[in-house]
Design a protein around this motif. Structure first.
Motif, short mmCIF file in Angstrom:
data_model
loop_
_atom_site.label_atom_id
_atom_site.label_comp_id
_atom_site.label_asym_id
_atom_site.label_seq_id
_atom_site.Cartn_x
_atom_site.Cartn_y
_atom_site.Cartn_z
N GLY A 49 -34.00 -34.30 -33.38
CA GLY A 49 -32.75 -33.61 -33.14
C GLY A 49 -31.51 -34.45 -33.37
N THR A 50 -31.69 -35.74 -33.68
CA THR A 50 -30.56 -36.62 -33.95
C THR A 50 -30.16 -36.54 -35.42
N GLN A 51 -28.89 -36.39 -35.68
CA GLN A 51 -28.40 -36.46 -37.05
C GLN A 51 -28.41 -37.92 -37.48
N PHE A 52 -29.20 -38.26 -38.49
CA PHE A 52 -29.20 -39.64 -38.97
C PHE A 52 -27.88 -39.94 -39.66
N LYS A 53 -27.29 -41.07 -39.30
CA LYS A 53 -26.08 -41.55 -39.98
C LYS A 53 -26.15 -43.08 -39.99
N ALA A 54 -26.28 -43.64 -41.18
CA ALA A 54 -26.37 -45.09 -41.31
C ALA A 54 -25.13 -45.75 -40.71
N THR A 55 -25.32 -46.90 -40.10
CA THR A 55 -24.20 -47.59 -39.46
C THR A 55 -23.32 -48.31 -40.46
N GLU A 56 -23.75 -48.36 -41.71
CA GLU A 56 -22.93 -48.86 -42.82
C GLU A 56 -23.41 -48.19 -44.09
N PRO A 57 -22.57 -48.10 -45.13
CA PRO A 57 -22.99 -47.43 -46.37
C PRO A 57 -24.25 -48.07 -46.96
N LEU A 58 -25.18 -47.23 -47.36
CA LEU A 58 -26.45 -47.71 -47.90
C LEU A 58 -26.76 -47.00 -49.23
N THR A 59 -27.52 -47.70 -50.07
CA THR A 59 -27.99 -47.12 -51.33
C THR A 59 -29.49 -47.37 -51.45
N PHE A 60 -30.24 -46.32 -51.75
CA PHE A 60 -31.68 -46.44 -51.94
C PHE A 60 -32.04 -45.93 -53.33
N SER A 61 -32.96 -46.62 -53.99
CA SER A 61 -33.43 -46.19 -55.31
C SER A 61 -34.56 -45.18 -55.14
N MET A 62 -34.56 -44.18 -56.02
CA MET A 62 -35.55 -43.10 -55.94
C MET A 62 -35.98 -42.66 -57.33
N LEU A 63 -37.28 -42.53 -57.54
CA LEU A 63 -37.78 -41.91 -58.76
C LEU A 63 -37.49 -40.41 -58.67
N TYR A 64 -36.90 -39.87 -59.71
CA TYR A 64 -36.40 -38.49 -59.62
C TYR A 64 -37.04 -37.63 -60.70
N ASN A 65 -37.76 -36.60 -60.27
CA ASN A 65 -38.40 -35.64 -61.16
C ASN A 65 -37.35 -34.65 -61.64
N ASN A 66 -36.87 -34.82 -62.87
CA ASN A 66 -35.76 -34.03 -63.38
C ASN A 66 -36.27 -32.73 -63.99
N HIS A 67 -36.04 -31.63 -63.26
CA HIS A 67 -36.58 -30.33 -63.66
C HIS A 67 -35.69 -29.69 -64.73
N PRO A 68 -36.29 -29.18 -65.82
CA PRO A 68 -35.48 -28.59 -66.90
C PRO A 68 -34.74 -27.33 -66.47
N ASN A 69 -35.21 -26.64 -65.44
CA ASN A 69 -34.52 -25.42 -64.99
C ASN A 69 -33.25 -25.72 -64.21
N TYR A 70 -33.16 -26.93 -63.64
CA TYR A 70 -31.94 -27.34 -62.94
C TYR A 70 -31.78 -28.85 -63.06
N PRO A 71 -31.44 -29.31 -64.27
CA PRO A 71 -31.29 -30.75 -64.51
C PRO A 71 -30.24 -31.37 -63.59
N ASN A 72 -30.49 -32.61 -63.23
CA ASN A 72 -29.64 -33.31 -62.26
C ASN A 72 -28.19 -33.40 -62.74
N ARG A 73 -27.28 -33.17 -61.80
CA ARG A 73 -25.85 -33.33 -62.06
C ARG A 73 -25.25 -34.18 -60.94
N LYS A 74 -24.44 -35.15 -61.33
CA LYS A 74 -23.84 -36.06 -60.34
C LYS A 74 -22.82 -35.36 -59.45
N ASP A 75 -22.31 -34.20 -59.93
CA ASP A 75 -21.29 -33.50 -59.14
C ASP A 75 -21.86 -32.44 -58.22
#
Length: 545
Positions: A49-75
């Motif tokens: 029930g706790t909303q996770f919120k990092a105590t400082e900005p974090l970046t994690f790398s992730m392998l991303y399955n890019n689906h042709p029906n909805y290709p990834n967009r940064k926006d």
């Protein structure tokens, strides 16, 4: 979700968590006690029930399955809102859907995989366990209160245990479903049933009667012409039939089946239950009720036969029924009506089978050394396993992409479409916003799962919910040496069973030769394979309970 059963189909109470921990052997969580240097960015107080919120900005790398029906967009709103809520930025390593499995394997094997590896189905992690490339995630469940809560609340111990390797640990965080979710079945032309004064068949024997009546009325046609036989012959048909006949076939085929009465595994392709299924299908083909091309034709050929009125029954799931069959029929026969019927009962009873585990997340071992490791586990726990995270991944942002009433019912914004909820709307939940994304949105409570279902599909699910759910097989993980040996036997055995199954069904081999076939299968090391598997089962039971 479309391929959930196709892809795995091998490919499932109070105190369950304690039992699960005990089943892993002593010290399963011992490494989690040594994380003082890995808590940067983590919340000191994080729970269900706790909303996770990092105590400082974090970046994690992730392998991303890019689906042709909805290709990834940064926006996408998904990315910006995720960062706003959690303080986390995902650095995606994008791989096209068509290459995802191969590229994922190569990257893990080379030690070059990102920290987070989603869209990994149970069983796909096994080849990388021995090398130490993947983290034994079962050691870190204390960092994931939402995962633990759902595992205990939904009594998922037996399902989770199927993930365990010979060391008693598991190396993938699966998507968790509250209930078994059947989708694939048969579609039947109900206008033809009405013409013949017949009811929707509730068993395979009743389906036989229906097909006989259709054949009598339309003698020059095969009433049943199926699809989904490439690359697996009888992929869906053998799969759904196997449930009612007490065996496994097609997409769900595996060389072993659990014999609960005997308390051991047996070879699937030679059991009396498998033979009974083959005999039934042989009868359908012999009497001209099932198109023999069902096992070789392309999906488009099967669709064309249905659309042109040359057949009346075909395999289906919810999306295929709505997106393919009905539009196909509407073009050529506007009066045609077709529905997905509940899975027919068989000799094994009115049952359903399935796992409550969905594709999930594997984690690179190198992530354990990150100073942000604990924060990463908390983040994954919130996104994939909390009620709030699951709602966010599926529906988006309340007031923007959806609204929610006092009863907790979700309604998509009128200018947004998703699974034909608002046909013709100018925007799309996946393509324009990034929600409902197969990389993030799976698993969860049945209410959330069914929140996008049509009234028709909800009726189907209600009928399926009334069926008895078959238990999952007990765990039986191989050691590295056993897996190497089993791998040499498994594919030749499966290929031979498939080949001979088709020969028997199509009448190319007389069923009187079944005993000879059984002997041939044994000559291909079937008994040795099953002995190896039962040895693994007995060892795991002795060592881990």
């Amino acid at each position: 979700m479309f391929h959930r059963f196709r892809r795995r189909a091998a490919l499932v109470a109070a105190g369950a968590l304690t039992l699960t921990m005990a089943a892993c052997g002593s010290g399963e969580e011992s490494d989690a006690e040594n994380l003082d240097d890995n808590r940067v960015g983590a919340m000191s107080e994080y729970g269900v029930g706790t909303q996770f919120k990092a105590t400082e900005p974090l970046t994690f790398s992730m392998l991303y399955n890019n689906h042709p029906n909805y290709p990834n967009r940064k926006d996408w709103l998904f990315w910006s809102e995720l960062n706003k809520r959690t303080g986390v930025t995902i650095e995606t390593v994008e791989v096209p859907l068509s290459d995802y499995e191969q590229k994922r394997g190569l990257m893990i094997g080379a030690g070059e995989a990102p920290m987070i590896i989603p869209k990994t189905y149970p069983g796909q992690e096994a080849p990388f366990v021995a090398s130490g490339a993947l983290l034994p995630v079962s050691e870190y469940l204390d960092l994931m209160p939402n995962f633990k809560d759902k595992m205990e609340k939904w009594n998922l111990k037996a399902d989770i245990d199927t993930l365990r390797q010979s060391d008693g640990k598991f190396y993938i965080l699966p998507g968790l479903h509250e209930n078994v979710w059947p989708d694939y079945s048969l579609a039947v032309r109900t206008d033809i049933l009405e013409e013949l004064n017949l009811q929707i068949p509730k068993s395979w024997d009743e389906l036989y009667t229906v097909l006989k009546a259709m054949k009598a009325r339309y003698p020059d046609q095969y009433p049943f012409s199926d699809r989904w036989s490439k690359p697996t012959p009888g992929g869906n048909l053998f799969n759904i039939m196997g449930v009612g006949f007490g065996t496994r076939g097609g997409w769900d085929y595996q060389n072993y089946s659990w014999d609960a009465a005997a308390g051991k595994f047996v070879f699937t392709g030679t059991t009396p239950q498998y033979k009974a299924m083959v005999e039934f299908l042989n009868k359908l083909v012999k009497e001209g009720l099932l198109d023999p091309e069902s096992f070789t034709q392309d999906d488009d050929q099967a669709r064309q036969k249905l659309a042109s009125g040359k057949s009346f029954v075909i395999g289906t799931n919810a999306q295929t029924l709505v997106n393919e069959y009905r539009p196909d029929l509407a073009k050529l026969d506007p009066n045609a009506k077709i529905v997905k019927i509940p899975l027919p009962a068989g000799p094994a009873g009115d049952v359903k089978r399935g796992t409550r585990l969905e594709n999930g997340v594997a984690i690179s071992t190198k992530a354990r050394e990150s100073k942000n490791f604990v924060a990463m586990m908390q983040f994954l726990d919130w996104l994939y396993y909390s009620d709030a995270g699951q709602e966010f991944a599926k529906w988006g942002v309340e007031g923007t992409t959806f609204t929610k009433d006092a009863a907790g019912k979700w309604t998509l914004a009128k200018d947004i479409d998703y699974v034909a909820l608002n046909p013709g709307a100018p925007k799309h939940l996946q393509k324009d916003f990034g929600f409902g994304n197969g990389v993030f949105a799976y698993g969860g409570p049945t209410k959330l799962l069914q929140s996008t279902f049509s009234a028709e599909e909800l009726e189907f699910q209600q009928a399926m919910a009334a069926k008895k759910t078959l238990p999952v097989d007990p765990p039986h993980p191989f050691t590295d040496e056993e897996r190497e040996q089993a791998t040499l036997w498994e594919t030749p055995l499966k290929d031979y069973v498939t080949q001979q199954t088709l020969a028997f069904i199509l009448g190319q081999r007389d069923l009187a030769q079944w005993d000879a076939y059984v002997a041939e299968v044994k000559g291909k090391n079937a008994d040795a394979y099953i002995d190896l598997l039962n040895k693994a089962y007995e060892r795991f039971k002795k060592e881990h309970g």
